[in-house]
Design a protein around this motif. Sequence first.
Motif, short mmCIF file in Angstrom:
data_model
loop_
_atom_site.label_atom_id
_atom_site.label_comp_id
_atom_site.label_asym_id
_atom_site.label_seq_id
_atom_site.Cartn_x
_atom_site.Cartn_y
_atom_site.Cartn_z
N ALA A 82 0.78 -1.17 0.02
CA ALA A 82 -0.07 -0.07 0.08
C ALA A 82 0.98 1.28 -0.07
O ALA A 82 2.18 1.14 0.56
N PRO A 83 0.29 2.44 -0.45
CA PRO A 83 1.05 3.46 -0.55
C PRO A 83 1.86 4.05 0.58
O PRO A 83 2.62 4.52 0.88
N ASN A 84 0.93 3.76 1.99
CA ASN A 84 1.66 4.27 3.23
C ASN A 84 2.78 3.57 3.47
O ASN A 84 3.42 3.92 4.57
N ALA A 85 2.90 2.30 3.08
CA ALA A 85 4.02 1.57 3.27
C ALA A 85 5.03 1.42 2.14
O ALA A 85 6.10 0.78 2.38
N SER A 86 4.75 2.18 1.14
CA SER A 86 5.76 2.00 0.18
C SER A 86 6.75 3.35 -0.19
O SER A 86 6.47 4.32 0.35
N GLN A 87 7.90 2.84 -0.27
CA GLN A 87 8.96 3.94 -0.41
C GLN A 87 8.55 5.02 -1.46
O GLN A 87 9.16 6.15 -1.47
N TYR A 88 7.88 4.66 -2.52
CA TYR A 88 7.42 5.33 -3.38
C TYR A 88 6.16 6.22 -3.25
O TYR A 88 5.61 7.02 -4.14
N ASP A 89 5.30 5.98 -1.99
CA ASP A 89 4.06 6.55 -1.79
C ASP A 89 3.19 6.30 -2.79
O ASP A 89 2.30 7.32 -3.41
N SER A 90 3.05 5.18 -3.52
CA SER A 90 1.97 4.83 -4.25
C SER A 90 1.98 3.23 -4.33
O SER A 90 2.58 2.57 -3.53
N TRP A 91 1.00 2.68 -4.86
CA TRP A 91 0.85 1.20 -4.88
C TRP A 91 1.95 0.57 -5.49
O TRP A 91 2.29 1.15 -6.50
N MET A 92 2.31 -0.56 -4.96
CA MET A 92 3.62 -1.08 -5.38
C MET A 92 3.49 -2.59 -5.46
O MET A 92 3.09 -3.29 -4.66
N LEU A 93 4.17 -3.10 -6.31
CA LEU A 93 4.38 -4.45 -6.65
C LEU A 93 5.76 -4.89 -6.10
O LEU A 93 6.67 -4.25 -6.92
N ASP A 94 6.03 -6.05 -5.42
CA ASP A 94 7.36 -6.22 -4.88
C ASP A 94 7.43 -7.79 -5.18
O ASP A 94 6.92 -8.40 -4.58
N ALA A 95 8.35 -8.05 -6.00
CA ALA A 95 8.36 -9.55 -6.44
C ALA A 95 9.94 -10.08 -6.16
O ALA A 95 10.90 -9.31 -6.76
N VAL A 96 9.88 -11.26 -5.79
CA VAL A 96 11.34 -11.86 -5.94
C VAL A 96 11.25 -13.17 -6.82
O VAL A 96 10.48 -13.88 -6.51
N LEU A 97 11.89 -13.15 -8.05
CA LEU A 97 11.93 -14.13 -8.69
C LEU A 97 13.05 -15.11 -8.81
O LEU A 97 14.34 -14.60 -8.35
N GLN A 98 12.95 -16.57 -9.10
CA GLN A 98 13.93 -17.55 -8.55
C GLN A 98 14.43 -18.04 -9.96
O GLN A 98 14.10 -18.23 -10.89
N ASP A 99 15.80 -18.09 -9.75
CA ASP A 99 16.69 -18.74 -10.83
C ASP A 99 16.58 -18.22 -11.99
O ASP A 99 16.31 -18.58 -13.09
N ILE A 100 16.38 -16.68 -12.03
CA ILE A 100 16.24 -16.11 -13.24
C ILE A 100 17.22 -14.76 -13.24
O ILE A 100 17.70 -14.15 -12.36
N ASP A 101 17.89 -14.63 -14.77
CA ASP A 101 18.96 -13.51 -14.65
C ASP A 101 18.18 -12.40 -15.40
O ASP A 101 17.86 -12.31 -16.64
N GLY A 102 17.90 -11.20 -14.91
CA GLY A 102 17.32 -10.12 -15.47
C GLY A 102 15.61 -10.49 -15.30
O GLY A 102 15.14 -11.28 -14.74
N VAL A 103 15.01 -9.35 -15.81
CA VAL A 103 13.45 -9.49 -15.57
C VAL A 103 12.97 -10.03 -16.80
O VAL A 103 13.40 -9.61 -17.88
N PRO A 104 12.38 -11.32 -16.61
CA PRO A 104 11.76 -11.98 -17.92
C PRO A 104 10.74 -11.19 -18.83
O PRO A 104 10.11 -10.51 -18.29
N PRO A 105 10.55 -11.53 -20.06
CA PRO A 105 9.64 -10.88 -20.92
C PRO A 105 8.42 -11.05 -20.36
O PRO A 105 7.41 -10.01 -20.33
N GLU A 106 7.95 -12.05 -19.92
CA GLU A 106 6.60 -12.47 -19.23
C GLU A 106 6.28 -11.43 -18.33
O GLU A 106 5.09 -10.97 -17.99
N VAL A 107 7.07 -11.13 -17.28
CA VAL A 107 7.10 -10.23 -16.04
C VAL A 107 6.70 -8.92 -16.99
O VAL A 107 5.93 -7.84 -16.48
#
Length: 83
Positions: free
Chosen positions: A31-56
């Motif tokens: 939520a914005p009140n807990a986000s360092q960007y003061d907006s809705w935020m998606l925070d994901a940790v992806l496993q065994d991946i080098d870089g951000v995949p095209p699907e993401v």
Amino acid sequence: MSCTVEKRERVRRAAREIRDCVPTVAVDVVAPNASQYDSWMLDAVLQDIDGVPPEVLRELALAGLTLRPTPSQAEYQHVIATV
């Protein structure tokens, strides 16, 4: 639907899609009140991946989210996006 609710739903939808399309360790909606960007935020940790995949990247674009730069950590890729 209010703007805040609409933004929250866009982030939640992207989080669900990312969880389903790539190996994830965690996907959180912040939520914005807990986000360092003061907006809705998606925070994901992806496993065994080098870089951000095209699907993401596709899901972030479809939801109208902005990818924020984050360093990868060992065998994990950290993804942060805001709306």
